[in-house]
Design a protein around this motif. Structure first.
Motif, mmCIF file in Angstrom:
data_model
loop_
_atom_site.group_PDB
_atom_site.id
_atom_site.type_symbol
_atom_site.label_atom_id
_atom_site.label_comp_id
_atom_site.label_asym_id
_atom_site.label_seq_id
_atom_site.Cartn_x
_atom_site.Cartn_y
_atom_site.Cartn_z
ATOM 1 N N VAL A 68 73.846 -8.661 100.124
ATOM 2 C CA VAL A 68 75.204 -8.346 99.685
ATOM 3 C C VAL A 68 75.105 -7.948 98.218
ATOM 4 O O VAL A 68 74.750 -8.756 97.366
ATOM 5 C CB VAL A 68 76.149 -9.546 99.870
ATOM 6 C CG1 VAL A 68 77.560 -9.176 99.425
ATOM 7 C CG2 VAL A 68 76.160 -10.000 101.328
ATOM 8 N N LEU A 69 75.421 -6.690 97.950
ATOM 9 C CA LEU A 69 75.164 -6.118 96.636
ATOM 10 C C LEU A 69 76.462 -5.658 95.994
ATOM 11 O O LEU A 69 77.271 -4.971 96.624
ATOM 12 C CB LEU A 69 74.214 -4.932 96.782
ATOM 13 C CG LEU A 69 73.389 -4.513 95.565
ATOM 14 C CD1 LEU A 69 72.440 -5.630 95.151
ATOM 15 C CD2 LEU A 69 72.590 -3.248 95.891
ATOM 16 N N VAL B 291 77.484 -20.901 108.467
ATOM 17 C CA VAL B 291 76.852 -20.371 107.257
ATOM 18 C C VAL B 291 76.209 -21.549 106.545
ATOM 19 O O VAL B 291 76.873 -22.542 106.242
ATOM 20 C CB VAL B 291 77.872 -19.700 106.311
ATOM 21 C CG1 VAL B 291 77.162 -19.208 105.046
ATOM 22 C CG2 VAL B 291 78.599 -18.568 107.000
ATOM 23 N N GLU B 292 74.912 -21.444 106.279
ATOM 24 C CA GLU B 292 74.218 -22.425 105.456
ATOM 25 C C GLU B 292 73.981 -21.775 104.101
ATOM 26 O O GLU B 292 73.243 -20.794 104.002
ATOM 27 C CB GLU B 292 72.896 -22.853 106.088
ATOM 28 C CG GLU B 292 73.065 -23.591 107.404
ATOM 29 C CD GLU B 292 71.782 -24.289 107.854
ATOM 30 O OE1 GLU B 292 70.915 -24.557 106.980
ATOM 31 O OE2 GLU B 292 71.658 -24.545 109.061
ATOM 32 N N ALA B 293 74.602 -22.326 103.084
ATOM 33 C CA ALA B 293 74.594 -21.669 101.779
ATOM 34 C C ALA B 293 73.667 -22.347 100.785
ATOM 35 O O ALA B 293 73.864 -22.254 99.578
ATOM 36 C CB ALA B 293 76.016 -21.619 101.223
ATOM 37 N N CYS C 133 78.264 -14.836 97.548
ATOM 38 C CA CYS C 133 77.478 -15.871 98.221
ATOM 39 C C CYS C 133 78.223 -16.571 99.354
ATOM 40 O O CYS C 133 77.612 -16.903 100.379
ATOM 41 C CB CYS C 133 77.025 -16.922 97.209
ATOM 42 S SG CYS C 133 75.858 -16.314 95.989
ATOM 43 N N TYR C 134 79.506 -16.809 99.212
ATOM 44 C CA TYR C 134 80.228 -17.659 100.153
ATOM 45 C C TYR C 134 81.234 -16.888 101.003
ATOM 46 O O TYR C 134 81.184 -16.940 102.234
ATOM 47 C CB TYR C 134 80.924 -18.800 99.400
ATOM 48 C CG TYR C 134 79.990 -19.543 98.488
ATOM 49 C CD1 TYR C 134 78.706 -19.899 98.912
ATOM 50 C CD2 TYR C 134 80.352 -19.875 97.190
ATOM 51 C CE1 TYR C 134 77.830 -20.563 98.076
ATOM 52 C CE2 TYR C 134 79.485 -20.547 96.347
ATOM 53 C CZ TYR C 134 78.214 -20.882 96.793
ATOM 54 O OH TYR C 134 77.342 -21.531 95.961
ATOM 55 N N HIS C 135 82.136 -16.162 100.367
ATOM 56 C CA HIS C 135 83.177 -15.474 101.141
ATOM 57 C C HIS C 135 82.602 -14.329 101.971
ATOM 58 O O HIS C 135 82.972 -14.154 103.145
ATOM 59 C CB HIS C 135 84.272 -14.949 100.208
ATOM 60 C CG HIS C 135 84.934 -16.020 99.401
ATOM 61 N ND1 HIS C 135 85.419 -17.178 99.958
ATOM 62 C CD2 HIS C 135 85.201 -16.109 98.061
ATOM 63 C CE1 HIS C 135 85.959 -17.932 99.004
ATOM 64 N NE2 HIS C 135 85.831 -17.302 97.856
ATOM 65 N N GLN C 136 81.712 -13.530 101.393
ATOM 66 C CA GLN C 136 81.125 -12.426 102.144
ATOM 67 C C GLN C 136 80.262 -12.940 103.301
ATOM 68 O O GLN C 136 80.203 -12.313 104.364
ATOM 69 C CB GLN C 136 80.301 -11.535 101.218
ATOM 70 C CG GLN C 136 81.119 -10.760 100.192
ATOM 71 C CD GLN C 136 81.876 -9.589 100.795
ATOM 72 O OE1 GLN C 136 81.414 -8.941 101.722
ATOM 73 N NE2 GLN C 136 83.066 -9.318 100.261
ATOM 74 N N ALA C 137 79.602 -14.064 103.109
ATOM 75 C CA ALA C 137 78.832 -14.662 104.197
ATOM 76 C C ALA C 137 79.744 -15.110 105.329
ATOM 77 O O ALA C 137 79.414 -14.937 106.522
ATOM 78 C CB ALA C 137 78.012 -15.840 103.676
#
Length: 380
Positions: free
Chosen positions: A259-260, A315-317, A299-303
């Protein structure tokens, strides 16, 4: 069929047929032959790293029926279920804690099977084999980290001590969209997250999802810079070499989601994820520019967006991060197994871990009260 099992250690995973190794696994990208081989070929593990490969296999009638990623460790870095205090106590008691054996995926706090096998007999043989190897090499003991709950139960029956720690995972309860997920939250938390995402996405550029052949060498050049910056701040120096990213581009780009964030066509931040059959695993993040909430967005919302769109269960973050609670990530127990050869120290650890498990259970229950979900609205 004979029940005679043969144990073998391998100083490199290259000595094991990748089709055989992967045929024993569950599709988890981190225990795949190609991931572990990339670590070795890039010299991220091996001589000088403190992670010396010593992979274990079990054969029945000449065929490999079990395998485990195993390493001889000369320190406790890169493990994320830490035993630094145990090591210090072991030395104070007159012992030598290092080297030790670690059944794990280096630098990777992601859950999954560690005893890759076709049946519990082979899994039990792998556990017994680790204890045998520890004795043969005269090391302090052996540890199995980020294993499954079923493996933890099997290990406890085999004489290992089970340990429970905690992470934050986002769990997909059949959401059709991100808005559907927000509908499970309290009104105030919904508003907070909408504002947060709007502000993050207003950084003045675009956010792209790159996987497979969309990934290009210049993307890895940019991400390497991000990774070096984050690694230097967190660990003193990055664990992975630049060559590792080239290797996974060659062999794993279909298992990767980068995710860029770009501004004026130039990458300014990125989050690297690995894709499994039922989960997306967030691993590394970094940036060249600071923008409000962009870290949380990438890191979190896009995942979460990706997990919902592709029907993934969770999702494991990664490790740590109480800030994940406010973004819908929930506290979950993480399992590991530990065995040391010294019987007195083993008894002391047993008492300590029993108390720790009780405390961790209470902590997970308390943390669950701080999730943003409407009270009483969650189903298992």
């Amino acid at each position: 069929m004979s029940d005679m099992l043969t144990l073998t250690t391998h100083p490199s995973i290259a000595a094991i047929d990748p089709h055989v190794w992967d045929g024993l696994g569950d599709g988890n990208p981190f225990t795949s032959h190609r991931f572990l081989l990339a670590l070795e070929q890039s010299r991220s593990v091996g001589t000088g790293s403190g992670w010396q490969p010593l992979h274990l296999t079990v054969e029945r009638d000449g065929a490999i029926v079990g395998a485990a990623p195993l390493y001889a460790k000369s320190h406790s870095q890169g493990e994320y279920i830490f035993d630094h205090n145990w090591a210090q106590a072991y030395v104070r008691a007159g012992g030598r804690y290092y080297p030790k054996l670690q059944c794990a995926v280096p630098f990777t706090p992601a859950t999954g099977a560690r005893l890759l096998a076709r049946d519990d007999m082979a899994r039990a043989a792998l556990l017994d084999g680790m204890m045998q190897v520890a004795g043969r090499l005269d090391v302090s003991g052996t540890h199995v980290t980020f294993c499954t709950e079923a493996e933890a139960a099997l290990g406890a029956a085999a004489g290992f001590l089970p340990r429970i720690t905690q992470q934050y995972h986002w769990l997909n309860r059949g959401y059709a969209s991100y808005d559907d997920f927000l509908g499970a939250l309290s009104s105030r938390k919904r508003k907070d997250l909408r504002k947060e995402r709007a502000r993050a996405q207003g950084f003045g550029g675009t956010i792209r999802h790159l996987t497979g052949d969309d990934l290009r060498p210049h993307h890895w050049d940019a991400f390497w810079e991000f990774y070096q910056d984050t690694g230097a701040r967190k660990w003193g120096q990055p664990y992975l070499t630049r060559a590792f990213f080239d290797r996974i581009h060659e062999t794993m780009r279909d298992d990767i989601l980068l995710v860029l964030a770009e501004a004026d066509g130039m990458p300014i931040a990125g989050a690297l994820n690995f894709l499994g059959p039922d989960a997306i695993y967030g691993r590394y993040w970094g940036c060249a520019e600071d923008h409000a909430f962009l870290h949380f967005e990438l890191c979190y919302h896009q995942a979460i967006d990706h997990a919902i769109a592709h029907g993934l269960a969770r999702v494991e973050a990664g490790a740590q991060g109480d800030h994940k609670l406010a973004r819908g990530y929930e506290p979950v127990p993480i399992h590991s197994l530990h065995w040391v050869r010294d019987p007195g120290f083993l008894r002391a650890l047993e008492g300590y871990l029993r108390q720790e498990r009780d405390a961790m259970g209470a902590e997970i229950e308390a943390l669950a009260e701080f999730t943003p979900f409407r009270k009483g609205d969650l189903s298992p």
